[in-house]
Design an enzyme around this catalytic site. Structure first.
Site: not given
Length: 448
Positions: A297, A113, A42
């Site tokens: 996240g 992911g 991020c």
């Protein structure tokens, strides 16, 4: 017990650390085909724009850290090619040497992911075209910007990352254009709230094309499907992500409605001793209880922790996601949580909405208007979702709304919250309370 985790970013390392805290004797090994692990994705846009000077701050924990603190073996540049649930074996490739070998597991956790979606655009392979998903992407983009000094940037897609990079490129002096194939910018916001974002972008001299797709990229331009040519010597494709499920699916792990890995609330897949967490899984929505794909996240960290707990005998369960998101755009902040108006209608609620425009603090101390859209269910009076566009204090209000929705608050509950007040921080009656009052008034008006 040998615990093998495939993937070493937020979910994988959270699972590994929790498993170690619960079991000091287990062998724990993490495989990741990338060079960087446990990084702060991020923060990437802020390094690109120069606000963050040292990119290494985004990668504070490497394999050595996990070995020293947790006695966890982390192997980067190692790709898991295949997994066999019957023999509990894995086929591994060391990407640095090319050597392939076999490993085994007692418990296996997929934390593989997601990867960037590559739209079918002619010229997407050109050197000035990038995607942004990991630290390597970040450094490639930063090097290009520093060495080539492009003047015209085009961002295809207007999600969180695209808009954050838009701010970064403007800070570097580029002329920036956004291209969004949907009818409005910022997917996730209702059109009436997205309009405020679009108007603000234009005020910041960011040209916006919406309702049209990019068709081709040349050495000097992006060509849209309607024939419009936009000058460009830097292009970012920010068109979403897709879960990495190939290895899991090939071994027989079931995928869900969203094409991400299907797990129960304890991160268990349909195969014994095989778990999954993070951006490769779908999760239940806290309100509808239906599966959704929300690669965030915060969700990755929670689901990773749960996976690590459960593989070592714990009983932690995931409660659900609201899809809460927030991002900065120049001097403004955009936040959302829960169901949008469109999503609430689709879910079958009898929807009532309000648009509340109130200052974030008292006017005599520089109060600035924030626009809050509230979504509620007329029958139950439950608050279902909120979207906010404003400046300072958006995060504070958003988190109050998140808490309220999570604990099934009704709109009238918002008025009764004993929120903090002082002139530098709020008004006597906070915008949160006003939102509840307006929604309650709309509901009562319909019932009269």
């Amino acid at each position: 017990m040998r615990i093998v985790i495939i993937g070493g970013v937020a979910a994988g390392t959270a699972a590994a650390a929790k498993a170690r805290r619960n079991n000091e004797e287990a062998e724990i090994i993490v495989y990741d085909k990338d060079e960087d692990i446990s990084y702060s994705g991020c923060g990437i846009p802020y390094f690109i724009g120069g606000e963050l000077k040292d990119g290494a701050q985004l990668t504070p924990r490497g394999p050595e850290f996990f070995k020293e603190k947790y006695n966890i073996e982390v192997k980067t540049r190692h790709e898991v090619l295949a997994a066999d649930g019957k023999t509990k074996s894995l086929q591994i490739k060391d990407l640095s040497t090319g050597r392939e070998y076999e490993d085994t597991y007692d418990k296996l956790i997929f934390a593989t992911g997601a990867r960037s979606v590559m739209p079918p655009i002619i010229g997407a392979e050109l050197e000035q075209v990038f995607t942004l998903r990991n630290i390597r992407d970040m450094y490639r983009i930063k090097s290009f910007l520093d060495e080539r000094h492009p003047k015209e940037g085009v961002i295809v897609g207007s999600g969180f990352i695209g808009l954050e990079v838009c701010e970064s490129l403007k800070a570097l002096g580029l002329k920036v254009t956004l291209v969004e194939r949907l009818p409005s910018v910022t997917p996730g916001l209702d059109v009436d709230m997205a309009t405020y974002v679009e108007e603000y972008l234009e005020a910041k001299e960011v040209k916006v094309y919406k309702g049209v797709s990019a068709k081709e990229i040349t050495g000097t331009a992006v060509i849209l499907e309607d024939g419009t040519e936009i000058p460009a010597d830097f292009v970012l494709l920010s068109t979403g992500v897709r879960p990495n499920t190939e290895v899991a699916a090939a071994m027989g792990v079931e995928l869900g409605e969203t094409k991400a890995i299907k797990v129960n609330r304890q991160m268990m897949t349909n195969l014994p001793d095989v778990y999954a967490c993070g951006d490769c899984i779908e999760v239940p929505h806290l309100l509808t209880e239906k599966p959704v794909y929300r690669p965030l996240g915060t969700t990755a960290n929670k689901t990773g922790r749960i996976a690590g707990e459960v593989v070592t005998g714990g009983d932690l369960s995931y409660r659900g996601v609201l899809g809460t998101g927030i991002f900065r755009l120049f001097e403004k902040t955009i936040g959302l949580t829960g169901l949008s108006e469109k999503e609430a209608e689709k879910a079958g609620y009898e929807v009532v909405v309000c648009h509340n425009i109130k200052p974030n603090k008292v006017n005599y101390l520089g109060g600035e208007e924030m626009i809050i859209k509230g979504v509620a269910d007329r029958k139950s009076k439950r608050l279902l979702g909120v979207q906010i566009f404003g400046g300072e204090g958006v995060d504070k209000r958003l988190d109050v709304f998140v808490t309220a929705i999570s604990f099934k608050a009704t709109v009238d509950d918002l008025f009764h919250l004993d929120l903090a007040y002082s002139p530098p921080y709020s008004t006597v009656k906070d915008p949160v309370a006003y939102t509840g009052q307006i929604l309650e008034g709309e509901i009562n008006k319909e019932q009269e």
